[in-house]
Scaffold this motif. Sequence first.
Motif, PDB file in Angstrom:
ATOM      1  N   CYS A  18       0.853  -1.189   0.000  1.00 22.84           N
ATOM      2  CA  CYS A  18       0.000   0.000   0.000  1.00 22.84           C
ATOM      3  C   CYS A  18       0.893   1.246   0.000  1.00 22.84           C
ATOM      4  CB  CYS A  18      -0.919  -0.006   1.217  1.00 22.84           C
ATOM      5  SG  CYS A  18      -2.135  -1.355   1.176  1.00 22.84           S
ATOM      6  N   PRO A  19       0.523   2.291  -0.732  1.00 19.09           N
ATOM      7  CA  PRO A  19       1.459   3.393  -0.998  1.00 19.09           C
ATOM      8  C   PRO A  19       1.966   4.127   0.236  1.00 19.09           C
ATOM      9  CG  PRO A  19      -0.771   3.934  -1.739  1.00 19.09           C
ATOM     10  CD  PRO A  19      -0.763   2.474  -1.424  1.00 19.09           C
ATOM     11  N   PHE A  20       1.165   4.160   1.320  1.00 19.82           N
ATOM     12  CA  PHE A  20       1.587   4.910   2.497  1.00 19.82           C
ATOM     13  C   PHE A  20       2.284   4.041   3.543  1.00 19.82           C
ATOM     14  CE2 PHE A  20      -2.928   3.794   3.009  1.00 19.82           C
ATOM     15  CZ  PHE A  20      -2.848   2.968   4.116  1.00 19.82           C
ATOM     16  N   CYS A  21       2.363   2.737   3.307  1.00 22.42           N
ATOM     17  CA  CYS A  21       2.807   1.813   4.349  1.00 22.42           C
ATOM     18  C   CYS A  21       4.319   1.577   4.282  1.00 22.42           C
ATOM     19  CB  CYS A  21       2.065   0.491   4.212  1.00 22.42           C
ATOM     20  SG  CYS A  21       2.396  -0.656   5.568  1.00 22.42           S
ATOM     21  N   THR A  22       4.943   1.502   5.444  1.00 22.68           N
ATOM     22  CA  THR A  22       6.393   1.281   5.527  1.00 22.68           C
ATOM     23  C   THR A  22       6.763  -0.194   5.569  1.00 22.68           C
ATOM     24  OG1 THR A  22       6.342   1.339   7.947  1.00 22.68           O
ATOM     25  CG2 THR A  22       6.715   3.439   6.801  1.00 22.68           C
ATOM     26  N   VAL A  23       5.796  -1.076   5.731  1.00 23.16           N
ATOM     27  CA  VAL A  23       6.104  -2.489   5.967  1.00 23.16           C
ATOM     28  C   VAL A  23       6.817  -3.120   4.775  1.00 23.16           C
ATOM     29  CG1 VAL A  23       5.122  -4.773   6.352  1.00 23.16           C
ATOM     30  CG2 VAL A  23       4.266  -2.813   7.639  1.00 23.16           C
ATOM     31  N   THR A  24       6.245  -2.952   3.582  1.00 21.26           N
ATOM     32  CA  THR A  24       6.849  -3.590   2.410  1.00 21.26           C
ATOM     33  C   THR A  24       8.246  -3.043   2.101  1.00 21.26           C
ATOM     34  OG1 THR A  24       4.671  -4.070   1.496  1.00 21.26           O
ATOM     35  CG2 THR A  24       6.527  -4.147  -0.025  1.00 21.26           C
ATOM     36  N   PRO A  25       8.462  -1.710   2.100  1.00 16.47           N
ATOM     37  CA  PRO A  25       9.822  -1.233   1.872  1.00 16.47           C
ATOM     38  C   PRO A  25      10.819  -1.732   2.924  1.00 16.47           C
ATOM     39  CG  PRO A  25       8.251   0.565   1.609  1.00 16.47           C
ATOM     40  CD  PRO A  25       7.497  -0.600   2.172  1.00 16.47           C
ATOM     41  N   TYR A  26      10.358  -1.929   4.162  1.00  8.59           N
ATOM     42  CA  TYR A  26      11.263  -2.282   5.247  1.00  8.59           C
ATOM     43  C   TYR A  26      11.472  -3.786   5.378  1.00  8.59           C
ATOM     44  CZ  TYR A  26      13.655  -1.662   9.703  1.00  8.59           C
ATOM     45  OH  TYR A  26      14.589  -1.646  10.693  1.00  8.59           O
ATOM     46  N   PHE A  27      10.387  -4.566   5.267  1.00  6.37           N
ATOM     47  CA  PHE A  27      10.460  -6.011   5.517  1.00  6.37           C
ATOM     48  C   PHE A  27      10.347  -6.852   4.242  1.00  6.37           C
ATOM     49  CE2 PHE A  27       8.994  -5.236  10.063  1.00  6.37           C
ATOM     50  CZ  PHE A  27      10.240  -5.519  10.597  1.00  6.37           C
ATOM     51  N   GLY A  28      10.077  -6.230   3.102  1.00  6.15           N
ATOM     52  CA  GLY A  28      10.023  -6.990   1.861  1.00  6.15           C
ATOM     53  C   GLY A  28       8.609  -7.258   1.383  1.00  6.15           C
ATOM     54  N   ARG A  29       8.518  -7.676   0.105  1.00  2.00           N
ATOM     55  CA  ARG A  29       7.212  -7.804  -0.540  1.00  2.00           C
ATOM     56  C   ARG A  29       6.715  -9.250  -0.547  1.00  2.00           C
ATOM     57  NH1 ARG A  29       5.273  -4.345  -5.812  1.00  2.00           N
ATOM     58  NH2 ARG A  29       3.066  -4.873  -5.610  1.00  2.00           N
ATOM     59  N   ASN A 173     -13.503  -0.549  19.051  1.00  2.00           N
ATOM     60  CA  ASN A 173     -12.698   0.651  19.217  1.00  2.00           C
ATOM     61  C   ASN A 173     -12.255   1.117  17.842  1.00  2.00           C
ATOM     62  OD1 ASN A 173     -11.420   2.731  20.548  1.00  2.00           O
ATOM     63  ND2 ASN A 173      -9.531   1.585  20.916  1.00  2.00           N
ATOM     64  N   ALA A 174     -11.826   2.365  17.754  1.00  2.00           N
ATOM     65  CA  ALA A 174     -11.344   2.901  16.485  1.00  2.00           C
ATOM     66  C   ALA A 174     -10.181   3.842  16.758  1.00  2.00           C
ATOM     67  CB  ALA A 174     -12.460   3.650  15.754  1.00  2.00           C
ATOM     68  N   THR A 175      -9.172   3.772  15.904  1.00  2.00           N
ATOM     69  CA  THR A 175      -8.059   4.708  15.980  1.00  2.00           C
ATOM     70  C   THR A 175      -8.024   5.492  14.672  1.00  2.00           C
ATOM     71  OG1 THR A 175      -6.497   3.063  15.106  1.00  2.00           O
ATOM     72  CG2 THR A 175      -6.716   3.216  17.491  1.00  2.00           C
ATOM     73  N   PHE A 176      -7.841   6.803  14.784  1.00  2.00           N
ATOM     74  CA  PHE A 176      -7.818   7.698  13.631  1.00  2.00           C
ATOM     75  C   PHE A 176      -6.414   8.267  13.469  1.00  2.00           C
ATOM     76  CE2 PHE A 176     -12.505   8.781  14.717  1.00  2.00           C
ATOM     77  CZ  PHE A 176     -12.919   7.598  14.126  1.00  2.00           C
ATOM     78  N   HIS A 177      -5.909   8.273  12.245  1.00  2.00           N
ATOM     79  CA  HIS A 177      -4.556   8.741  11.976  1.00  2.00           C
ATOM     80  C   HIS A 177      -4.561   9.730  10.827  1.00  2.00           C
ATOM     81  CE1 HIS A 177      -3.286   5.274  14.389  1.00  2.00           C
ATOM     82  NE2 HIS A 177      -4.162   4.592  13.685  1.00  2.00           N
ATOM     83  N   LEU A 178      -3.634  10.672  10.863  1.00  2.00           N
ATOM     84  CA  LEU A 178      -3.418  11.563   9.738  1.00  2.00           C
ATOM     85  C   LEU A 178      -2.476  10.887   8.752  1.00  2.00           C
ATOM     86  CD1 LEU A 178      -2.967  14.932  11.651  1.00  2.00           C
ATOM     87  CD2 LEU A 178      -4.906  14.280  10.223  1.00  2.00           C
ATOM     88  N   LEU A 179      -2.830  10.911   7.479  1.00  2.79           N
ATOM     89  CA  LEU A 179      -1.980  10.328   6.453  1.00  2.79           C
ATOM     90  C   LEU A 179      -0.573  10.913   6.564  1.00  2.79           C
ATOM     91  CD1 LEU A 179      -1.917   8.512   3.894  1.00  2.79           C
ATOM     92  CD2 LEU A 179      -2.406  10.585   2.570  1.00  2.79           C
ATOM     93  N   THR A 180       0.430  10.041   6.557  1.00  3.05           N
ATOM     94  CA  THR A 180       1.815  10.477   6.736  1.00  3.05           C
ATOM     95  C   THR A 180       2.698   9.848   5.656  1.00  3.05           C
ATOM     96  OG1 THR A 180       1.474  10.655   9.136  1.00  3.05           O
ATOM     97  CG2 THR A 180       3.748  10.601   8.349  1.00  3.05           C
ATOM     98  N   PRO A 181       3.301  10.658   4.780  1.00  4.62           N
ATOM     99  CA  PRO A 181       4.141  10.126   3.702  1.00  4.62           C
ATOM    100  C   PRO A 181       5.548   9.815   4.192  1.00  4.62           C
ATOM    101  CG  PRO A 181       3.965  12.500   3.493  1.00  4.62           C
ATOM    102  CD  PRO A 181       3.116  12.123   4.668  1.00  4.62           C
ATOM    103  N   TYR A 182       5.708   8.660   4.829  1.00  6.38           N
ATOM    104  CA  TYR A 182       7.013   8.305   5.387  1.00  6.38           C
ATOM    105  C   TYR A 182       8.056   8.144   4.287  1.00  6.38           C
ATOM    106  CZ  TYR A 182       5.138   7.495  10.049  1.00  6.38           C
ATOM    107  OH  TYR A 182       4.572   7.648  11.276  1.00  6.38           O
ATOM    108  N   PRO A 183       9.290   8.559   4.566  1.00  5.52           N
ATOM    109  CA  PRO A 183      10.351   8.393   3.561  1.00  5.52           C
ATOM    110  C   PRO A 183      10.521   6.928   3.189  1.00  5.52           C
ATOM    111  CG  PRO A 183      11.256   8.986   5.727  1.00  5.52           C
ATOM    112  CD  PRO A 183       9.776   9.153   5.817  1.00  5.52           C
ATOM    113  N   GLY A 184      10.752   6.688   1.895  1.00  2.00           N
ATOM    114  CA  GLY A 184      10.904   5.327   1.412  1.00  2.00           C
ATOM    115  C   GLY A 184       9.638   4.730   0.860  1.00  2.00           C
ATOM    116  N   THR A 185       8.490   5.400   1.089  1.00  3.04           N
ATOM    117  CA  THR A 185       7.212   4.881   0.591  1.00  3.04           C
ATOM    118  C   THR A 185       6.882   5.501  -0.765  1.00  3.04           C
ATOM    119  OG1 THR A 185       5.924   6.624   1.680  1.00  3.04           O
ATOM    120  CG2 THR A 185       6.352   4.614   2.938  1.00  3.04           C
ATOM    121  N   ALA A 186       6.002   4.820  -1.503  1.00  2.00           N
ATOM    122  CA  ALA A 186       5.543   5.350  -2.785  1.00  2.00           C
ATOM    123  C   ALA A 186       4.820   6.673  -2.600  1.00  2.00           C
ATOM    124  CB  ALA A 186       4.630   4.329  -3.468  1.00  2.00           C
ATOM    125  N   LEU A 187       4.106   6.820  -1.482  1.00  7.56           N
ATOM    126  CA  LEU A 187       3.377   8.057  -1.223  1.00  7.56           C
ATOM    127  C   LEU A 187       4.336   9.236  -1.079  1.00  7.56           C
ATOM    128  CD1 LEU A 187       0.434   9.076  -0.692  1.00  7.56           C
ATOM    129  CD2 LEU A 187       1.011   8.971   1.741  1.00  7.56           C
TER     130      LEU A 187
END
Length: 238
Positions: A18-29, A173-187
């Motif tokens: 997913c474009p905003f997620c750090t998991v794939t860039p960090y841990f692999g696809r 329960n619900a958690t709300f987050h602001l979209l964050t374009p972390y470095p290394g992500t497609a976003l």
Amino acid sequence: RYLTRQVLQTTRGCPYDCPFCTVTPYFGRRYRRRPTEDVLAEVAGLPGRLVIFLDDDTLSDPVRVRPLLEGLAGTGKRWAGPSTLHFAEDREFLRLVRDSGCLGLFVGVESATEGGASELPKHRRVSNRGDAVKRIQDQGILVEGSFVFGLDGDDEGVFERTVRFVEETGLCNATFHLLTPYPGTALARQFEAEGRLLHKDWARYDHNTVVYRPKGMTAEKLYRGWVEARQEIHSLGS
């Protein structure tokens, strides 16, 4: 007293990217899974009943996770962990998740708007996110939904729609987050190419600060809508 330090991982990596997620860039696809017998032995050696899996998606691969779920069934252990919603499309597998002792799941719903997050790779196999949440909770499994505000498809009505979605689906329960374009992500690459990053002060890339120019509203309205949605969903009335 109600928390646990009995935590472990069964997988790393994620193919969804997913474009905003750090998991794939960090841990692999691809998923890298620990041997089932190794995980079951570790769980059996933990003294308490409650276990928390710290995977990015505990139920990521139904075929390969099935032996683990079958091994957990009947042990008296209760567990919780993160998951996507697509596993709930298979009702037989959903019952196996219930029988394995699953107490609750942390799910990245991301958006209450069907047209928005439906484009994310992890949701493309989900017919309706609200129905999927209901099917899971009907099995006695609590769902905590995670939502992201500020996607390019979001307008100023997204906050009210999300609050109503949470209440109508009965999320525990619900958690709300602001979209964050972390470095290394497609976003981040997209926003930088479009000139939409406000700065690169990484200390402020914390899900609580607007660090880019949203498309469907001003940065100020995105921040204020996020604050008000959190206040409303965690009010005594809600």
